[in-house]
Design an enzyme around this catalytic site. Structure first.
Site, PDB file in Angstrom:
ATOM      1  N   LYS A 293       0.836  -1.214   0.000  1.00  0.00           N
ATOM      2  CA  LYS A 293       0.000   0.000   0.000  1.00  0.00           C
ATOM      3  C   LYS A 293       0.867   1.259   0.000  1.00  0.00           C
ATOM      4  CE  LYS A 293      -1.926  -1.057   3.929  1.00  0.00           C
ATOM      5  NZ  LYS A 293      -1.121  -2.247   4.308  1.00  0.00           N
TER       6      LYS A 293
ATOM      7  N   ARG B 126      -9.441   1.762   8.893  1.00  0.00           N
ATOM      8  CA  ARG B 126      -9.044   0.418   9.280  1.00  0.00           C
ATOM      9  C   ARG B 126     -10.095  -0.281  10.120  1.00  0.00           C
ATOM     10  NH1 ARG B 126      -3.042   0.954   8.929  1.00  0.00           N
ATOM     11  NH2 ARG B 126      -2.138  -0.991   9.594  1.00  0.00           N
TER      12      ARG B 126
ATOM     13  N   ARG C 267      12.016  -5.407   4.452  1.00  0.00           N
ATOM     14  CA  ARG C 267      11.776  -3.979   4.193  1.00  0.00           C
ATOM     15  C   ARG C 267      12.767  -3.082   4.950  1.00  0.00           C
ATOM     16  NH1 ARG C 267       5.944  -1.581   5.251  1.00  0.00           N
ATOM     17  NH2 ARG C 267       6.242  -2.547   7.290  1.00  0.00           N
TER      18      ARG C 267
ATOM     19  N   ARG D 154      11.599  -1.143  10.612  1.00  0.00           N
ATOM     20  CA  ARG D 154      10.549  -0.805  11.572  1.00  0.00           C
ATOM     21  C   ARG D 154      10.507  -1.817  12.707  1.00  0.00           C
ATOM     22  NH1 ARG D 154       5.318   0.558   7.967  1.00  0.00           N
ATOM     23  NH2 ARG D 154       4.344  -0.617   9.659  1.00  0.00           N
TER      24      ARG D 154
ATOM     25  N   ARG E 188      -0.110  -8.203  13.846  1.00  0.00           N
ATOM     26  CA  ARG E 188      -0.636  -7.201  12.899  1.00  0.00           C
ATOM     27  C   ARG E 188      -1.535  -7.879  11.860  1.00  0.00           C
ATOM     28  NH1 ARG E 188       4.602  -4.786  10.633  1.00  0.00           N
ATOM     29  NH2 ARG E 188       3.242  -3.534   9.328  1.00  0.00           N
TER      30      ARG E 188
HETATM   31  P1  AP5 Z   1       4.926  -1.533   1.703  1.00  0.00           P
HETATM   32  O1  AP5 Z   1       4.534  -0.759   0.505  1.00  0.00           O
HETATM   33  O2  AP5 Z   1       5.732  -0.846   2.758  1.00  0.00           O
HETATM   34  O3  AP5 Z   1       3.652  -2.287   2.344  1.00  0.00           O
HETATM   35  P2  AP5 Z   1       2.411  -1.721   3.160  1.00  0.00           P
HETATM   36  O4  AP5 Z   1       1.192  -2.400   2.660  1.00  0.00           O
HETATM   37  O5  AP5 Z   1       2.425  -0.236   3.166  1.00  0.00           O
HETATM   38  O6  AP5 Z   1       2.785  -2.313   4.582  1.00  0.00           O
HETATM   39  P3  AP5 Z   1       2.778  -1.638   6.012  1.00  0.00           P
HETATM   40  O7  AP5 Z   1       3.498  -2.606   6.919  1.00  0.00           O
HETATM   41  O8  AP5 Z   1       3.300  -0.234   6.004  1.00  0.00           O
HETATM   42  O9  AP5 Z   1       1.255  -1.636   6.319  1.00  0.00           O
HETATM   43  P4  AP5 Z   1       0.574  -1.556   7.665  1.00  0.00           P
HETATM   44  O10 AP5 Z   1      -0.810  -1.303   7.236  1.00  0.00           O
HETATM   45  O11 AP5 Z   1       0.749  -2.669   8.601  1.00  0.00           O
HETATM   46  O12 AP5 Z   1       1.371  -0.379   8.412  1.00  0.00           O
HETATM   47  P5  AP5 Z   1       0.963   1.071   8.826  1.00  0.00           P
HETATM   48  O13 AP5 Z   1       2.174   1.904   8.792  1.00  0.00           O
HETATM   49  O14 AP5 Z   1      -0.241   1.539   8.093  1.00  0.00           O
HETATM   50  O15 AP5 Z   1       5.739  -2.823   1.161  1.00  0.00           O
HETATM   51  C1  AP5 Z   1       6.287  -3.775   2.070  1.00  0.00           C
HETATM   52  C2  AP5 Z   1       7.613  -4.294   1.483  1.00  0.00           C
HETATM   53  O16 AP5 Z   1       7.323  -5.024   0.280  1.00  0.00           O
HETATM   54  C3  AP5 Z   1       8.594  -3.196   1.074  1.00  0.00           C
HETATM   55  O17 AP5 Z   1       9.901  -3.634   1.346  1.00  0.00           O
HETATM   56  C4  AP5 Z   1       8.385  -3.033  -0.452  1.00  0.00           C
HETATM   57  O18 AP5 Z   1       9.571  -2.627  -1.103  1.00  0.00           O
HETATM   58  C5  AP5 Z   1       7.984  -4.449  -0.848  1.00  0.00           C
HETATM   59  N1  AP5 Z   1       7.014  -4.485  -1.939  1.00  0.00           N
HETATM   60  C6  AP5 Z   1       5.918  -3.694  -2.106  1.00  0.00           C
HETATM   61  N2  AP5 Z   1       5.235  -4.040  -3.215  1.00  0.00           N
HETATM   62  C7  AP5 Z   1       5.909  -5.084  -3.769  1.00  0.00           C
HETATM   63  C8  AP5 Z   1       5.707  -5.876  -4.936  1.00  0.00           C
HETATM   64  N3  AP5 Z   1       4.657  -5.685  -5.749  1.00  0.00           N
HETATM   65  N4  AP5 Z   1       6.590  -6.860  -5.223  1.00  0.00           N
HETATM   66  C9  AP5 Z   1       7.663  -7.080  -4.395  1.00  0.00           C
HETATM   67  N5  AP5 Z   1       7.920  -6.353  -3.283  1.00  0.00           N
HETATM   68  C10 AP5 Z   1       7.046  -5.365  -2.961  1.00  0.00           C
HETATM   69  O19 AP5 Z   1       0.487   0.872  10.350  1.00  0.00           O
HETATM   70  C11 AP5 Z   1       1.405   0.600  11.386  1.00  0.00           C
HETATM   71  C12 AP5 Z   1       0.686   0.641  12.724  1.00  0.00           C
HETATM   72  O20 AP5 Z   1       0.138   1.958  12.951  1.00  0.00           O
HETATM   73  C13 AP5 Z   1      -0.529  -0.281  12.857  1.00  0.00           C
HETATM   74  O21 AP5 Z   1      -0.131  -1.588  13.237  1.00  0.00           O
HETATM   75  C14 AP5 Z   1      -1.352   0.435  13.934  1.00  0.00           C
HETATM   76  O22 AP5 Z   1      -0.827   0.211  15.209  1.00  0.00           O
HETATM   77  C15 AP5 Z   1      -1.148   1.897  13.581  1.00  0.00           C
HETATM   78  N6  AP5 Z   1      -2.167   2.428  12.653  1.00  0.00           N
HETATM   79  C16 AP5 Z   1      -1.933   2.962  11.400  1.00  0.00           C
HETATM   80  N7  AP5 Z   1      -3.078   3.379  10.848  1.00  0.00           N
HETATM   81  C17 AP5 Z   1      -4.058   3.113  11.739  1.00  0.00           C
HETATM   82  C18 AP5 Z   1      -5.477   3.298  11.702  1.00  0.00           C
HETATM   83  N8  AP5 Z   1      -6.102   3.829  10.652  1.00  0.00           N
HETATM   84  N9  AP5 Z   1      -6.176   2.893  12.792  1.00  0.00           N
HETATM   85  C19 AP5 Z   1      -5.574   2.348  13.869  1.00  0.00           C
HETATM   86  N10 AP5 Z   1      -4.228   2.142  13.953  1.00  0.00           N
HETATM   87  C20 AP5 Z   1      -3.490   2.520  12.896  1.00  0.00           C
END
Ligand code: AP5
Length: 249
Positions: free
Chosen positions: A40, A115, A154, A187, A198
């Site tokens: 994402k 979410r 990552r 991270r 998660r």
């Molecule tokens: P990446 O693009 O970083 O993946 P992502 O889907 O963004 O993964 P995240 O771990 O950031 O998502 P998340 O939803 O858990 O974290 P968030 O920060 O929102 O890609 C991942 C890896 O794969 C990278 O190395 C990339 O290079 C590689 N890659 C990507 N696409 C690829 C492809 N097509 N082919 C090969 N490789 C690829 O949330 C973190 C925490 O914050 C949560 O756990 C929660 O505690 C809190 N939080 C955030 N938002 C909320 C909310 N709305 N409500 C409540 N808590 C929240």
């Protein structure tokens, strides 16, 4: 309804001109739903840059609050380290303040928001109040083994937030960002034991949103296990299709 658009886009046509059409006409809320590691963040950075709209990552905003040691940051740090979701009221206040800023008047890309059902309902009310149409919602579909491999591989730039992967998108020099020379960091919530929680939180609290948006007729699903470029092309196709079919843009 986007009758002429495929609801599930697994086969991707190699048509780069989609991005230019998207760039000219983007003026909607684009929501990416998907488990941790689905891509994402990678794709929202790309499309936000192409379309010159803000990339609104609630995860990045919360991590920024943690690193600055604000009141919000102190509250959410232990929650994020356990891999749980931050309470809705804190996230909704943060996002509402962000959407009031001037750069959000022409559309935006959400990464990691909404979410939970209360967050999605709250967002509907905000979009309605601000005169936006229905959002474009894309679900990223990737199997669990690939997610774990992506997350443990990552690395993220500590300065500009650029995302790398040791297997699929390595930096030119190990540990250093290609764009700004920033130090690459891992991270804390990408440790395998936290990733498990998660993924469970996603299944329990976020996955039900796919049904919420499917009922509204605004959900598309993509095969996000494909390469980054293939996923970008699929996304561009969906966004262009959504724009054309409801005629609002
Ligand atoms: P990446 O693009 O970083 O993946 P992502 O889907 O963004 O993964 P995240 O771990 O950031 O998502 P998340 O939803 O858990 O974290 P968030 O920060 O929102 O890609 C991942 C890896 O794969 C990278 O190395 C990339 O290079 C590689 N890659 C990507 N696409 C690829 C492809 N097509 N082919 C090969 N490789 C690829 O949330 C973190 C925490 O914050 C949560 O756990 C929660 O505690 C809190 N939080 C955030 N938002 C909320 C909310 N709305 N409500 C409540 N808590 C929240």
């Amino acid at each position: 309804m986007r009758d002429s658009c495929a609801r599930v886009v697994y086969g991707v046509v190699a048509v780069d001109f989609y991005f230019s059409a998207v760039r000219m006409a983007f003026k909607r809320a684009l929501i990416f739903l998907g488990p941790p590691g689905a891509g994402k963040g990678t794709q929202s950075k790309r499309i936000a840059q192409s379309c010159a709209v803000p990339h609104l990552s609630t995860g990045d905003m919360l991590r920024d609050a943690v690193s600055r040691g604000t009141d919000l940051g102190r509250k959410v740090k232990p929650i994020m380290e356990r891999g749980e979701l931050v309470p809705d009221n804190l996230v909704m206040k943060m996002i509402e303040e962000r959407l009031d800023r001037q750069d959000c008047t022409g559309g935006f890309v959400f990464d990691g928001f909404p979410r939970t059902l209360p967050q999605a309902e709250h967002l509907d009310r905000i979009l309605d109040r601000k005169g936006f149409g229905k959002p474009i919602v894309v679900e990223f579909d990737v199997g669990p083994e690939k997610l774990l491999r992506r997350l443990t591989g990552r690395w993220t730039c500590s300065v500009g937030g650029e995302i790398y992967n040791v297997d699929d998108a390595p930096p030119k020099v190990a540990g250093i960002c290609d764009h700004d020379g920033g130090k690459l960091i891992q991270r804390r919530d990408d440790r395998p034991e936290v990733v498990k929680d998660r993924l469970a939180a996603y299944e329990r609290q976020t996955k039900p949103l796919t049904e919420y948006y499917r009922r509204q007729g605004v959900l598309d699903t993509i095969d996000a296990s494909a390469s980054m470029d293939e996923v970008s092309r699929a996304l561009a196709k969906i966004v262009k299709c959504a724009q054309g079919c409801d005629g609002r843009l």
